[in-house]
Design an enzyme around this catalytic site. Structure first.
Site, short mmCIF file in Angstrom:
data_model
loop_
_atom_site.label_atom_id
_atom_site.label_comp_id
_atom_site.label_asym_id
_atom_site.label_seq_id
_atom_site.Cartn_x
_atom_site.Cartn_y
_atom_site.Cartn_z
N LYS A 6 73.44 10.27 13.42
CA LYS A 6 72.99 11.45 12.69
C LYS A 6 73.63 12.71 13.27
CE LYS A 6 69.88 14.51 12.89
NZ LYS A 6 70.68 15.64 12.37
N SER B 37 69.49 19.85 22.86
CA SER B 37 68.73 20.73 23.75
C SER B 37 67.68 19.96 24.55
CB SER B 37 68.04 21.81 22.92
OG SER B 37 67.18 21.20 21.97
N THR B 38 67.30 20.51 25.67
CA THR B 38 66.29 19.88 26.53
C THR B 38 64.94 19.79 25.81
OG1 THR B 38 67.43 20.54 28.54
CG2 THR B 38 65.06 20.14 28.74
N GLU B 39 64.63 20.82 25.04
CA GLU B 39 63.36 20.84 24.32
C GLU B 39 63.27 19.65 23.36
OE1 GLU B 39 62.89 24.57 22.31
OE2 GLU B 39 61.22 23.76 21.14
N GLU C 217 71.68 13.60 26.92
CA GLU C 217 72.60 14.60 27.48
C GLU C 217 72.08 15.94 27.00
OE1 GLU C 217 74.92 13.80 29.48
OE2 GLU C 217 75.74 11.84 28.93
N CYS D 185 77.45 22.65 26.91
CA CYS D 185 76.35 22.28 27.80
C CYS D 185 76.72 22.51 29.25
CB CYS D 185 75.99 20.82 27.55
SG CYS D 185 77.43 19.74 27.61
N GLU E 278 69.19 28.89 29.14
CA GLU E 278 70.50 28.58 28.56
C GLU E 278 70.78 29.53 27.40
OE1 GLU E 278 70.97 24.84 26.36
OE2 GLU E 278 72.80 24.47 27.51
P1 NAD Z 1 69.33 20.50 19.08
O1 NAD Z 1 68.58 19.84 20.17
O2 NAD Z 1 68.67 21.53 18.28
O3 NAD Z 1 69.88 19.42 18.03
C1 NAD Z 1 70.67 18.32 18.41
C2 NAD Z 1 70.54 17.22 17.36
O4 NAD Z 1 69.20 16.74 17.34
C3 NAD Z 1 70.84 17.65 15.94
O5 NAD Z 1 71.47 16.57 15.25
C4 NAD Z 1 69.46 17.90 15.38
O6 NAD Z 1 69.42 17.77 13.96
C5 NAD Z 1 68.66 16.81 16.05
N1 NAD Z 1 67.22 17.07 16.19
C6 NAD Z 1 66.58 18.26 16.23
N2 NAD Z 1 65.25 18.08 16.37
C7 NAD Z 1 65.03 16.74 16.41
C8 NAD Z 1 63.87 15.92 16.56
N3 NAD Z 1 62.66 16.45 16.69
N4 NAD Z 1 64.02 14.58 16.58
C9 NAD Z 1 65.24 14.02 16.47
N5 NAD Z 1 66.38 14.75 16.33
C10 NAD Z 1 66.29 16.09 16.30
O7 NAD Z 1 70.63 21.04 19.81
P2 NAD Z 1 71.81 21.90 19.19
O8 NAD Z 1 71.32 23.28 19.00
O9 NAD Z 1 72.42 21.17 18.03
O10 NAD Z 1 72.87 21.82 20.39
C11 NAD Z 1 72.84 22.68 21.47
C12 NAD Z 1 72.17 22.05 22.67
O11 NAD Z 1 72.80 20.80 22.99
C13 NAD Z 1 72.30 22.87 23.93
O12 NAD Z 1 71.09 22.88 24.64
C14 NAD Z 1 73.36 22.15 24.73
O13 NAD Z 1 73.33 22.39 26.11
C15 NAD Z 1 73.11 20.74 24.37
N6 NAD Z 1 74.30 19.92 24.60
C16 NAD Z 1 74.32 19.04 25.66
C17 NAD Z 1 75.45 18.29 25.92
C18 NAD Z 1 75.50 17.34 27.08
O14 NAD Z 1 76.33 16.46 27.06
N7 NAD Z 1 74.63 17.46 28.07
C19 NAD Z 1 76.57 18.40 25.10
C20 NAD Z 1 76.52 19.28 24.03
C21 NAD Z 1 75.37 20.03 23.78
#
Ligand code: NAD
Ligand code: MN
Length: 498
Positions: free
Chosen positions: A192, A246-248, A267, A301, A401
């Protein structure tokens, strides 16, 4: 169409000329409800095309297809060398269609073509690295000490159906990482992509089909995180979730995955420290600090967003770094001169600029950057490279962040103090050190509670080297042999030879 798009790859233009469908069980389909979502070009705010707004029923269909391909389908019977051949074929197709994929990435996510032109090679390398692994995943024979003539050995077996959820900040390579290792080890996948950046994943889906993967082995469902993402993580027939974001949301995913005790790898976010000692090669340190934060406009990230500089060079270093930002040309990613693209959305831009305000309210000093008022950037979600001085590690801009091109400079006196400060964060993803003193370099590298440390460089990645986070930056490691462990179960087999 904006003028910069005149250079758009012909096949990419053709790809976006129709509403897109998603891939379930080898077929390109609309969502069950026929609902769609728009994806936009962050350089202009213009709509590129639409993709299906997949929901619970679409996830159910995709999981059923992945389940069937794993349990009964040809995938389970396929020999490892055949899986390797498919991955190698996919790697070739990614290279053959490299410019199209790179342009789709620039269009959907905003990263400059100057940067995305390197992604096809990185993607093909990733598929080839794991193609090599497919025939090399072995168990052990174990000399057990119990009485009797007993033969004990282990097998590494695929986990099953993997739900792969990826963010918008690096949609191309994130999709590749979420396909290469699980497929090499014999799993099936429901991917997804983020709703802001679905296009490259869908084009990769076409290449997966062209390479000849059996139906249902790779399914791609576009849709929101809250509905499609949640449905995937709660689904009882999904065996593992691999999530980057995201961590959340990572915490939320751990909770919803607990329903059937899915294997979970995460991640997540970061607030990485970049540490510059006074003995460092000065110019290299400036360049590394800038690369660490401004790559992908800070939407990374691993971004080195906290810059610790030894006190005796702090003032000069901060003002020279501010000067150095003038080397960055902000603009539409299709402009060859651009080396810094827009942020992904208006919301992201507001959030980043809000942090710059918060920093000022906390008493920090913005040396350069912030909002952009240039007329030729109107419509896009641009933020200038921003350097903030007089920060302390307790401020919100040093702890949260920001995910934008904003670096916060913090002075330090000695090595023990800086290791302690660097570790005062809930995150533990990356870290950088600039020094010419080899013992300092190792002491910091060992002292940081993070999954990656770069010395006199930043941001290096390779499919052979594990990547991931300590603390609230994640769970598990991607890449290298660690990914093989993450996508396999270990079975112990006992044979009585008496
Ligand atoms: P996000 O957590 O909002 O979304 C990531 C993905 O999860 C998207 O596909 C989103 O549709 C999906 N998602 C959202 N809520 C969900 C839920 N309740 N259940 C299942 N899936 C859900 O993150 P973002 O804004 O797309 O990306 C930015 C974040 O990602 C930053 O915090 C960044 O640090 C992190 N990130 C981490 C790495 C790593 O390898 N550690 C790499 C890239 C980005
Ligand atoms: Mn987009």
């Amino acid at each position: 169409m904006s003028t910069t798009l005149i250079s758009l790859n012909r096949k990419a233009a053709e790809f976006i000329s129709t509403p897109k469908k998603m891939l379930i069980n080898g077929r390109w389909v609309e969502s069950v409800t026929n609902e769609t979502i728009e994806t936009r070009n962050p350089a202009t705010g213009e709509i590129i095309t639409t993709v299906p707004n997949g929901g619970v029923e679409d996830i159910n269909l995709a999981v059923a297809a992945a389940r069937k391909a794993f349990d009964d389908g040809p995938w389970r019977m396929m020999k490892p060398n055949e899986r390797a051949k498919l991955l190698l074929k996919l790697a070739d197709l990614v290279e053959e269609n490299g410019e199209e994929l790179a342009h789709l990435e620039t269009l959907d996510n905003g990263a400059p073509v100057n940067v995305t032109k390197y992604y096809p090679t990185a993607a093909a390398d990733d598929f080839r690295y794991y193609a090599g692994w497919a025939t090399k995943v072995t168990g052990q024979t174990i000399p057990v000490s119990i009485p009797g003539d007993i033969f004990n050995y282990t097998r590494k077996e695929a986990i099953g159906v993997c739900g792969q959820i990826i963010p918008w900040n690096g949609p191309f390579l994130m999709a590749v990482w979420k396909l290469s290792a699980p497929l090499a080890t014999g799993n099936t996948v429901v991917l997804k992509p983020a709703s802001l950046t679905p296009l490259v994943a869908l084009r990769l889906g076409e290449l997966v089909q062209e390479a000849g993967f059996p139906d249902g082995v790779v399914n791609i469902v576009t849709g929101s995180g809250s509905i499609a993402g949640t449905a995937l993580t709660e689904h009882p027939d999904v065996d593992k979730i691999a999530f980057t974001g995201s961590t959340e949301v990572g915490r939320q995913i751990m909770r919803s995955s607990s329903i059937n005790v899915k294997k979970v790898s995460l991640e997540l976010g970061g607030k990485s420290a970049h540490i510059v000692f006074a003995d460092a090669n000065y110019d290299q340190a400036i360049a590394n600090a800038a690369t660490g934060i401004f790559t992908n406009s800070g939407q990374a990230c691993v971004a080195g967003s906290r810059l610790f500089v030894e006190k005796k060079i702090y003032d000069n270093f901060m003002s020279d770094l501010a000067d150095y930002t003038k080397n960055f040309k902000l603009g539409d990613g299709f402009d060859q001169a651009t080396n810094l693209g827009p942020l992904i959305s208006a919301q992201q831009k507001d959030s980043v600029l809000n942090y710059v305000d918060i920093g000022q309210q906390e008493g920090a000093e913005v040396l350069i950057g912030g909002n952009t008022s240039e007329r030729d950037l109107e419509g896009g979600y641009y933020v200038k490279p921003t350097v903030i001085a007089n920060v302390n590690n307790n401020m919100r801009i040093a702890q949260e962040e920001i995910f934008g091109p904003v670096i916060s400079g913090i002075p330090f006196e000695d090595i023990d103090e800086v290791i302690k400060l660097a570790n005062q964060t809930e995150y533990g993803l990356g870290g950088g050190v600039n020094t010419t003193d080899v013992s300092k370099a190792h002491r910091v590298a060992h002292g940081l509670r993070t999954g990656n440390v770069w010395v006199n460089t930043y941001n290096l990645l390779d499919p052979a080297s594990p990547f991931g986070g300590y603390k609230q930056s994640g769970l598990g490691r991607e890449h290298g042999s660690e990914s093989i462990d993450m996508y396999t179960e270990t079975k112990s087999v006992w044979i009585n030879l008496d």
